[in-house]
Design an enzyme around this catalytic site. Structure first.
Site, PDB file in Angstrom:
ATOM      1  N   PHE A  44      33.218 -13.245 -68.354  1.00 13.71           N
ATOM      2  CA  PHE A  44      34.179 -12.524 -69.197  1.00 13.71           C
ATOM      3  C   PHE A  44      33.671 -11.119 -69.508  1.00 13.71           C
ATOM      4  O   PHE A  44      34.394 -10.133 -69.346  1.00 13.71           O
ATOM      5  CB  PHE A  44      34.449 -13.294 -70.498  1.00 13.71           C
ATOM      6  CG  PHE A  44      35.133 -12.460 -71.540  1.00 13.71           C
ATOM      7  CD1 PHE A  44      36.489 -12.171 -71.439  1.00 13.71           C
ATOM      8  CD2 PHE A  44      34.427 -11.932 -72.613  1.00 13.71           C
ATOM      9  CE1 PHE A  44      37.130 -11.375 -72.384  1.00 13.71           C
ATOM     10  CE2 PHE A  44      35.045 -11.141 -73.565  1.00 13.71           C
ATOM     11  CZ  PHE A  44      36.409 -10.869 -73.449  1.00 13.71           C
ATOM     12  N   TYR A  45      32.420 -11.020 -69.959  1.00 15.38           N
ATOM     13  CA  TYR A  45      31.880  -9.707 -70.316  1.00 15.38           C
ATOM     14  C   TYR A  45      31.812  -8.776 -69.108  1.00 15.38           C
ATOM     15  O   TYR A  45      32.046  -7.572 -69.237  1.00 15.38           O
ATOM     16  CB  TYR A  45      30.521  -9.843 -71.002  1.00 15.38           C
ATOM     17  CG  TYR A  45      30.652 -10.385 -72.405  1.00 15.38           C
ATOM     18  CD1 TYR A  45      31.331  -9.669 -73.382  1.00 15.38           C
ATOM     19  CD2 TYR A  45      30.129 -11.629 -72.752  1.00 15.38           C
ATOM     20  CE1 TYR A  45      31.482 -10.160 -74.665  1.00 15.38           C
ATOM     21  CE2 TYR A  45      30.278 -12.131 -74.031  1.00 15.38           C
ATOM     22  CZ  TYR A  45      30.955 -11.393 -74.984  1.00 15.38           C
ATOM     23  OH  TYR A  45      31.113 -11.884 -76.253  1.00 15.38           O
ATOM     24  N   GLN A  46      31.530  -9.310 -67.942  1.00 14.79           N
ATOM     25  CA  GLN A  46      31.535  -8.472 -66.741  1.00 14.79           C
ATOM     26  C   GLN A  46      32.953  -7.972 -66.440  1.00 14.79           C
ATOM     27  O   GLN A  46      33.127  -6.822 -66.042  1.00 14.79           O
ATOM     28  CB  GLN A  46      30.955  -9.234 -65.550  1.00 14.79           C
ATOM     29  CG  GLN A  46      29.444  -9.360 -65.654  1.00 14.79           C
ATOM     30  CD  GLN A  46      28.841 -10.069 -64.468  1.00 14.79           C
ATOM     31  OE1 GLN A  46      28.913 -11.285 -64.348  1.00 14.79           O
ATOM     32  NE2 GLN A  46      28.240  -9.293 -63.584  1.00 14.79           N
TER      33      GLN A  46
END
Length: 163
Positions: free
Chosen positions: A136-138
């Protein structure tokens, strides 16, 4: 209907919150208010019409060593590099898949950009607790550390471009 993020205060109802990860649920219920009071971190919550917390994130100041930072992040920076840590971010199960987490990252980014006008900050850092969280953060622009793929960072410049 869900509110825009606001600072956590004693009037918020925390007990019903359930994101599906016990450690993150428990941190909100047991530590968030204490950290808010002592200044260890700042927590921002989104609520329903009844003051029940439906989503939250926390921010804290920190620093990261240059050898744990991706190339662009560490370029021309002192060691350690000043950062803001996105310490926790969670959304109640009832709102999963509706873009709330992405909106929280955007709100956190806007706050970090605002703070960076007053103090030196290179960017934002997050420690992903799972592969799903890391992915998700990527997707929202964070880059993994060369030393630890679960520690991800985004530069202030990239935050400005993405919000």
């Amino acid at each position: 209907m869900i509110s825009t993020p606001e600072p956590l205060h004693a009037g918020h109802i925390l007990t019903p919150f359930c994101c599906g990860v016990d450690s993150i649920d428990n941190w909100l219920k047991q530590r968030a208010m204490k950290n808010q009071t002592t200044g260890a971190s700042r927590t921002f919550v989104c609520c329903g019409s009844d003051s029940n917390v439906l989503a939250y994130y926390s921010l804290a100041s920190s620093a990261v060593t240059t050898n744990t930072s991706p190339g662009r992040f560490r370029r021309n920076m002192p060691d350690p590099i000043p950062v803001v840590v996105l310490g926790r971010l969670a959304v109640d199960k009832s709102l999963h898949g509706q873009g709330v987490a992405r909106a929280l990252v955007r709100d956190a980014g806007l706050r970090v950009i605002q703070v960076a006008e007053t103090i030196g900050i290179r960017g934002m850092l997050v420690h992903a607790l799972s592969d799903e969280a890391r992915e998700f953060y990527q997707r929202v622009g964070f880059v993994p550390s060369p030393m630890d793929p679960m520690m991800l960072m985004v530069t202030l410049g990239d935050l400005v471009e993405s919000v």
